[in-house]
Scaffold this active site. Structure first.
Site, mmCIF file in Angstrom:
data_model
loop_
_atom_site.group_PDB
_atom_site.id
_atom_site.type_symbol
_atom_site.label_atom_id
_atom_site.label_comp_id
_atom_site.label_asym_id
_atom_site.label_seq_id
_atom_site.Cartn_x
_atom_site.Cartn_y
_atom_site.Cartn_z
ATOM 1 N N GLY A 54 0.848 -1.192 0.000
ATOM 2 C CA GLY A 54 0.000 0.000 0.000
ATOM 3 C C GLY A 54 0.875 1.230 0.000
ATOM 4 O O GLY A 54 2.037 1.167 0.412
ATOM 5 N N CYS A 81 5.361 -6.155 1.799
ATOM 6 C CA CYS A 81 5.679 -4.723 1.825
ATOM 7 C C CYS A 81 4.931 -4.014 2.964
ATOM 8 O O CYS A 81 5.201 -4.239 4.124
ATOM 9 C CB CYS A 81 5.368 -4.133 0.455
ATOM 10 S SG CYS A 81 5.901 -2.442 0.290
ATOM 11 N N TYR A 82 3.953 -3.195 2.650
ATOM 12 C CA TYR A 82 3.163 -2.542 3.695
ATOM 13 C C TYR A 82 2.569 -3.593 4.648
ATOM 14 O O TYR A 82 2.442 -3.350 5.848
ATOM 15 C CB TYR A 82 2.050 -1.720 3.039
ATOM 16 C CG TYR A 82 1.108 -1.006 3.993
ATOM 17 C CD1 TYR A 82 1.498 0.159 4.644
ATOM 18 C CD2 TYR A 82 -0.169 -1.502 4.239
ATOM 19 C CE1 TYR A 82 0.640 0.824 5.511
ATOM 20 C CE2 TYR A 82 -1.042 -0.852 5.108
ATOM 21 C CZ TYR A 82 -0.628 0.313 5.736
ATOM 22 O OH TYR A 82 -1.486 0.959 6.589
ATOM 23 N N HIS A 168 8.570 -7.138 -3.210
ATOM 24 C CA HIS A 168 7.331 -7.537 -3.904
ATOM 25 C C HIS A 168 7.515 -8.835 -4.700
ATOM 26 O O HIS A 168 8.062 -8.806 -5.790
ATOM 27 C CB HIS A 168 6.892 -6.429 -4.865
ATOM 28 C CG HIS A 168 6.332 -5.248 -4.154
ATOM 29 N ND1 HIS A 168 5.026 -5.172 -3.756
ATOM 30 C CD2 HIS A 168 6.923 -4.105 -3.736
ATOM 31 C CE1 HIS A 168 4.828 -4.032 -3.136
ATOM 32 N NE2 HIS A 168 5.951 -3.360 -3.103
ATOM 33 N N GLU A 170 5.284 -10.447 -6.202
ATOM 34 C CA GLU A 170 4.301 -10.536 -7.293
ATOM 35 C C GLU A 170 4.787 -9.905 -8.586
ATOM 36 O O GLU A 170 4.222 -10.173 -9.639
ATOM 37 C CB GLU A 170 2.961 -9.920 -6.858
ATOM 38 C CG GLU A 170 2.926 -8.402 -6.690
ATOM 39 C CD GLU A 170 3.426 -7.910 -5.324
ATOM 40 O OE1 GLU A 170 4.251 -8.615 -4.703
ATOM 41 O OE2 GLU A 170 3.019 -6.818 -4.900
ATOM 42 N N SER A 222 -16.310 -4.578 -30.747
ATOM 43 C CA SER A 222 -15.374 -3.922 -31.658
ATOM 44 C C SER A 222 -14.728 -4.939 -32.584
ATOM 45 O O SER A 222 -14.120 -4.589 -33.582
ATOM 46 C CB SER A 222 -14.289 -3.212 -30.857
ATOM 47 O OG SER A 222 -13.438 -4.172 -30.257
ATOM 48 N N GLY A 223 -14.830 -6.215 -32.211
ATOM 49 C CA GLY A 223 -14.146 -7.239 -32.984
ATOM 50 C C GLY A 223 -12.788 -7.570 -32.377
ATOM 51 O O GLY A 223 -12.154 -8.537 -32.751
ATOM 52 N N GLY A 224 -12.335 -6.755 -31.415
ATOM 53 C CA GLY A 224 -11.069 -7.025 -30.738
ATOM 54 C C GLY A 224 -11.230 -8.140 -29.715
ATOM 55 O O GLY A 224 -12.335 -8.620 -29.470
ATOM 56 N N ASP A 226 -10.906 -8.257 -26.381
ATOM 57 C CA ASP A 226 -11.600 -8.039 -25.114
ATOM 58 C C ASP A 226 -13.120 -8.055 -25.272
ATOM 59 O O ASP A 226 -13.820 -8.739 -24.537
ATOM 60 C CB ASP A 226 -11.171 -6.714 -24.475
ATOM 61 C CG ASP A 226 -9.654 -6.597 -24.406
ATOM 62 O OD1 ASP A 226 -8.985 -7.616 -24.629
ATOM 63 O OD2 ASP A 226 -9.157 -5.495 -24.136
ATOM 64 N N SER A 227 -13.619 -7.280 -26.227
ATOM 65 C CA SER A 227 -15.081 -7.244 -26.350
ATOM 66 C C SER A 227 -15.597 -8.569 -26.900
ATOM 67 O O SER A 227 -16.709 -8.991 -26.578
ATOM 68 C CB SER A 227 -15.535 -6.060 -27.208
ATOM 69 O OG SER A 227 -15.133 -6.198 -28.538
ATOM 70 N N LYS A 368 -4.592 -9.632 -19.891
ATOM 71 C CA LYS A 368 -4.806 -10.031 -21.290
ATOM 72 C C LYS A 368 -4.628 -11.528 -21.555
ATOM 73 O O LYS A 368 -5.463 -12.157 -22.194
ATOM 74 C CB LYS A 368 -3.827 -9.237 -22.158
ATOM 75 C CG LYS A 368 -4.158 -9.254 -23.618
ATOM 76 C CD LYS A 368 -5.279 -8.294 -23.898
ATOM 77 C CE LYS A 368 -5.482 -8.019 -25.350
ATOM 78 N NZ LYS A 368 -6.330 -6.820 -25.522
#
Ligand code: XMP
Length: 512
Positions: A54, A81-82, A168, A170, A222-224, A226-227, A368
């Site tokens: 954080g 960390c925090y 970290h 991660e 959109s054809g991409g 993600d959508s 992604k």
């Protein structure tokens, strides 16, 4: 319910990255608000708790603190960390406030492997980013790793199963960080590695159904990647309650609209509405050559057309979006730092709130590559799942200067040749992006016996992992030769083809 790891979120941008690493280990996790009562965590039967990093100091006036009772749950805890400073603070160690942040690489020396560092080499490069520092161990703890600057870079209380790491694990820059996380999950918390993409889909489908009920969801396609994945997932969950809208803005690549119609309409039987607004877009773009101006016009017109189409579709309560976690981060950092706004990404940030639709974003926590796996599991074809990124403003930012239908046609035909050759040679999937750019420059040439005076097409092919930096792809000369000769032979209006050998920075990937 699968065995769950709770990630308590203390406001780090890396919290989602921790969750992602846990998923990589095939373990299920849930992100909880930092103040979640211990009783709730007990009720949920969590098998372990990770305290995220954080930005605050534990001593800050409004520093986020957990319910102290979490330390009495008898559940393993890993502070990052925090999270370590919190352990120090709540378990009677000493944390010193430091104004200077320790930031960047450090060298970890493992002093005792124990369960957290099981199977790891003794020296590892790690990534630090912290201000406060633990200066005295809480009772029951001992140091298991040190760095140049910290004798308490990693600590454990093996009896209570409490672990803390100052750096970290991660982030990508920490060597074997995922192994440390896996050791905590499997070796310390004893969870099984069983959580898969299919489980994610089942859970997402359940969540979508619960959220949507009998309501209706609209989604701009959109054809991409993600959508497309969002559409397939929503469709699996609610079938006919989903309506997708695809706006043809006249700035699409060759055959793009037909492909979308075929895939979603014919294959998935999704209720797909195609809105042809190409004339409107081109009219508004007429004579405009400044890139940001073009983007604004395209963005604004898109929202307008989309909104209008929704009115004709009828009532809906929800707007589906294929927002991914990196989009969330990007919009936040752009909002907080105007300097980072190099180009306005109009498709990030969504549509205006005045549409009064509730957002439904089933991919919001994913990255992604995870979305691609979900797409594959949902049966989307490889061409969609592994599609290269394509900017929202489309060919509008690939025709340099002002846009006309004739220039778009030339660009579309040249680009189709390039994509065809990239696919045939297999390079399409090896590079980050490959596309053509139309240059409004006419140069002299010869074709047969005739002197020609035609336009120039630039080929831009880059390698990248995140689009932040990129290098031009060293394609085989034979491939470039083929593309060049096919373009000059097959595309009328092009007399010359050039290859862009600029990296990013200083050049950007797109030309505008
Ligand atoms: P640049 O050109 O900034 O591009 O190096 C980085 C990545 O972003 C894409 N890009 C856009 N995407 N709207 C988008 O949705 C835009 O206005 C836009 N501009 C660039 C680009 O294709 C590359 O993947």
């Amino acid at each position: 319910m699968p065995q769950t790891i709770a990630v308590l979120d203390f406001g780090s941008q890396l919290t989602q990255v921790i969750a992602r690493r846990i998923r990589e280990c095939q373990v299920y996790s849930r992100i909880y608000h930092y103040s979640t009562p211990a009783a709730k965590l007990r009720e949920d039967g969590v098998a372990g708790i990770i305290l995220s990093g954080g930005p605050q100091s534990v001593y800050a006036r409004k520093a986020p603190h957990p319910d102290p009772a979490i330390f009495q749950l008898g559940v393993p805890i890993l502070g990052i960390c925090y999270g370590v400073q919190l352990m120090g603070h709540f378990l009677d160690g000493v944390v010193e406030h430091s104004k200077a942040r320790e930031y960047g690489h450090g060298m970890l020396t493992i002093r005792k492997a124990g369960r957290l560092f099981f199977g790891l080499p003794q020296k590892l490069r790690v990534w630090n980013s912290h201000g406060d520092k633990l200066t005295k161990l809480p009772p029951g703890f001992r140091a298991i790793g040190t760095t140049e600057n910290s004798p308490y870079a990693a600590i454990e209380d093996a009896k209570r199963n409490f672990y803390g790491i100052q750096f970290h694990p991660e982030v990508f820059h920490t060597e074997r960080g995922v192994d440390m996380i896996r050791n905590f999950l499997v070796g310390v918390c004893g969870v099984k590695q069983e959580w898969t993409t299919r489980d994610f889909i089942t859970q997402a489908v359940g969540n979508i159904r619960a959220q949507v009920g009998r309501g209706r969801v609209l989604l701009g396609l959109s054809g991409g990647v993600d959508s497309s994945v969002a559409a397939a997932l929503l469709h699996k969950a609610i079938g006919k309650q989903l309506t997708c809208v695809f706006v043809d803005n006249g700035l699409l690549r060759k055959g793009e609209r037909e492909t979308v119609e075929k895939l979603y309409g014919d294959h998935f039987h999704i209720d797909l509405r195609v809105v042809d607004a190409s004339k409107l877009f081109l009219r508004r773009l007429k004579g405009v050559s400044e890139p940001e101006q073009k983007r604004k016009i395209i963005g604004r017109t898109f929202v307008e057309v989309f909104e209008k189409s929704l009115k004709s579709i009828g009532h809906a309560e929800f707007l589906g979006q294929g927002t991914l976690y990196p989009d969330v981060i990007e919009s936040v950092s752009i909002a907080g730092n105007p300097a980072s706004l190099i180009k306005t990404h109009h498709n990030v940030g969504g549509l205006p709130a005045r549409m009064k639709l509730k957002l439904i974003e089933p991919l919001r926590e994913l990255f992604k590559d995870e979305v691609r796996r979900v797409g594959e599991a949902l049966g989307l074809p490889k061409e969609v799942v592994w599609r290269q990124p394509f900017p929202g403003p489309g060919l509008g930012v690939r025709v340099m200067g002002d846009i006309t239908a004739a220039k778009l046609e030339i660009l579309r035909n040249a680009d189709a040749v390039l994509q065809d050759e990239m696919m045939r040679s297999g390079y399409y999937y090896k590079v980050w992006q490959s596309f053509c750019v139309f240059l409004p420059v006419r140069t002299v040439g010869v074709f047969g016996d005739e002197r020609t005076y035609d336009y120039v097409i630039a080929i831009r092919v880059v390698e990248s992992t995140d689009a932040m930096t990129a290098d031009w792809a060293k394609l085989p000369h034979e491939l470039l030769q083929k593309v060049s000769s096919r373009i000059t032979n097959e595309v009328r209006g092009v007399g010359r083809v050039v290859f862009d050998i600029s990296s990013k920075p200083p050049a950007t990937i797109e030309w505008e």
